[in-house]
Design a protein around this motif. Sequence first.
Motif, short mmCIF file in Angstrom:
data_model
loop_
_atom_site.label_atom_id
_atom_site.label_comp_id
_atom_site.label_asym_id
_atom_site.label_seq_id
_atom_site.Cartn_x
_atom_site.Cartn_y
_atom_site.Cartn_z
N VAL A 1 0.75 4.38 -2.58
CA VAL A 1 0.49 5.73 -2.07
C VAL A 1 1.60 6.69 -2.49
O VAL A 1 1.34 7.82 -2.94
CB VAL A 1 0.35 5.71 -0.53
N ARG B 1 0.83 -1.20 0.00
CA ARG B 1 0.00 0.00 0.00
C ARG B 1 0.86 1.25 0.00
O ARG B 1 0.54 2.25 -0.63
CB ARG B 1 -0.92 -0.01 1.22
N ILE C 1 -8.00 8.33 -6.78
CA ILE C 1 -8.03 7.70 -5.46
C ILE C 1 -9.46 7.58 -4.94
O ILE C 1 -9.85 6.53 -4.40
CB ILE C 1 -7.17 8.52 -4.47
N ILE D 1 -7.01 0.84 2.73
CA ILE D 1 -6.21 2.04 3.01
C ILE D 1 -7.09 3.06 3.72
O ILE D 1 -8.03 3.60 3.15
CB ILE D 1 -5.64 2.65 1.71
#
Length: 818
Positions: free
Chosen positions: A253, A249, A365, A388
């Motif tokens: 990101v 993750r 996102i 997330i």
Amino acid sequence: MSNPVYGKKPGTSRNGENLPVALWVLMVGLILLLVWAPFQAGLFNGLVLNFEKPIFWAVMIGSLLLIAWVAAFFKKVKLKDQRDLTAIWVILIPVTYVLALISAASHYFAMNAVLIQCLYAMLFVIGLYLLQNKRANGLIETSIITIAYIIVLFGLFNWLGQGKTVSAMVGWFTETVINGQYNQAVWIDSNGPRLASVFQYPNTYAAFLMAFFFVAVFAITRSNKWYSQAIHGFMLVPMVLSILLTLSRGGLVFLPVVFIILLFFLKPAKQILWILYSVIAVVATLVIAKPVTDLGQQFHLGQIGDPAKGWGYLLGASIVVAALAWVIQRYLAPMLEQRTAGWAAKKLANLWLPLASVVAVVVLIVLLLGTNLKHVLPGNIGDRLENINLQQHSLLERLTFYKDAVKVIKDYPVIGAGGGAWASIYEKYQNNPYQSRQAHSFIMQYLVEVGVLGFIVLVAFLAFIFYKYIRGYIHSDETKRNDYFIYFIIVLSILIHSLMDFNMSYVFIGMLVFLGLGGMAAAMDTKPVKRFAWKSSGFRTLYSAVLVVGALVLIFTSIRYIQANNAIEKGRSLMATSSDFQEIQAPFADALKKRGNQPDAVLNYNVLLKAAYEQSQDEAFYTQDLKLLTDALKQDAYNKNMYNQLIALYQLKGEADKAYNVLRDNADRYTYDQDWYERLIVQSFELGYQALGSQAVDQKDKYFATGLQAYDHVVRGVEHLKNLPKGQFQGNPFAVTPAMALNAGKMQYMMNKPAEAAEIFKQGISQDLNDPTNREIARWYLAALQKTGSTDQAVYDQLIQLDPQEKDSITQLAELTF
């Protein structure tokens, strides 16, 4: 001032003199080191014996290269401009680690860290001067990219089931291949298989992939050769796919963050090309991601897979992207250059697309996290994205690490607790019983290791190089910008990702970063340093002499440490095959001569000496073992394994009071070690009970007070853990065990506090009274209640039903007086 390095003829130094032999020696040596290093999983922080030897070999090779550098560049190093200043500044970084030895939590870890930092400094100095040569820079750059692509393909071979084939190709020079398979090239955890390639840790591999994905995109847009464009274009899909397969993750990101930052350094035409290539690579990857992911998962979960089919998907998509890269560079790129020339000439023109990209990333996102768009990804990848959030376990755990690191920094503020300190002392400061020998943040771990002083030295060093590089980049033309930009990409990508992970604990990653910093510094201008008097040849001689002497010391130290490790391995082997004490003892004694108090040597030698004492009852063995452990603990005061062996030795000798002292005096170092506190409570009761029998009331009170304090610590800890944020895992077990409740309750009872004793016994009551310990707790619990004039009928009935004679036992206990 522009950099005079650019434009020199290939094969010449910055002063225009040919140095073919010196350049080739340094280049070949450096390239071989970079090829060898990534396949040594041992190049990971030096926290384990098996991980040490590759570090020492790397330091020794780096030292030899530094001596070759001094011989080659002695007359060329003037030490008169700001670029040369960084070659002096970098030495301060390992110096701060040497200073941290004063307060090191573990001298063993701290010395390993000193060697690692010296290796980084050496690579920086070599890179700083070697990469000023245009031809050397090109060859090193090409080598780094080639090595990265090999690592990517190596990982995918492992993912698609051909791990043994590629492992056989590297097994001859690495010990990471176990039973014909590269160890943990594919992780298996609660999320399923995760790709890690040579790093054995998916998150660090994601940071590495992120850096070299951008390097590949840059290489496409820079190259004028069709085959180079095609090669770099071909590798885009494998790298994007590999990023997805890491299930990192953090990688997902930070990737758009780094991408947007890099866009600011490009003119509009290149920005458009970067965005276009990224979109093409992502789309092409998503087309094949599900079948390739599923095939790999099938193989690693023990099902039948079809590697050929997976490679068919991957090769097909990669060839298409490679062809598109050539077409775009051949036809579209020139047109974009022409059409955006006017735009590029406008002030702040290079800000528009990055700012638009921020908006686009935010929208993407939101769509991925809030809609069904995430289902275009393979199931486990989509699930990871869905998780997330600010209450996600890994984020909460990282925040806990950082808060605990601040506690360490407060206790070691100036020079830190030494290299590897977090692994040694985190249990003393931890908020909950997690198990992590890494702080998951380069910044926090660095502060822990070398304190504010060392951190200032590093940050100032990085800030100066970044400032000078960016300033020079802005004022240079595009040709000059292209020569060193890949180093900037690598360093920026890895350091940003390292804000929330321990990538820099991998020595190979650190080598790339410091070599990259050397490349960035090589691109700096040559502004002279006017206020210092080191322009003379005398200072140059002194500087070179310091480097040579330092390199020789490092070579000698590395050889000694390698010999010590070899001796330990020999001793271990003999312990399994020989019964001759003298034969087995010799290599461990030799290892300790080569490297005093080496923990693995100490612990293995201790096993041998303790066994000899146990069999012969010869006091000489006991005395020797005791001295071995106590001397080692002076250098490694947080080594729990050594304390446990010391406790066992005291108990073997019948010196229970000394074992108790070790448990008591070091309890604060293992805040959430359930076993430690259980042993302390049990030992406190046993010694207090003996003192009671001897009418030594003061001694009894001392032991019981310690045991009850330990029990209260556990109770408070259990209550604290109930208040952890929702979503954060507790970690290791930490609770009031039956043994704790039984012995703590007995201590209160024998201090004539039956009500308090009953409350403690109640904490240990279990429904299963068939267990002897649980039955004893119930018996003492009922006796304590009886002494206070009350009872617990349900527990009483259950106990009497199991054994009617328990009624008399309870009465006898209730009548005891102390």
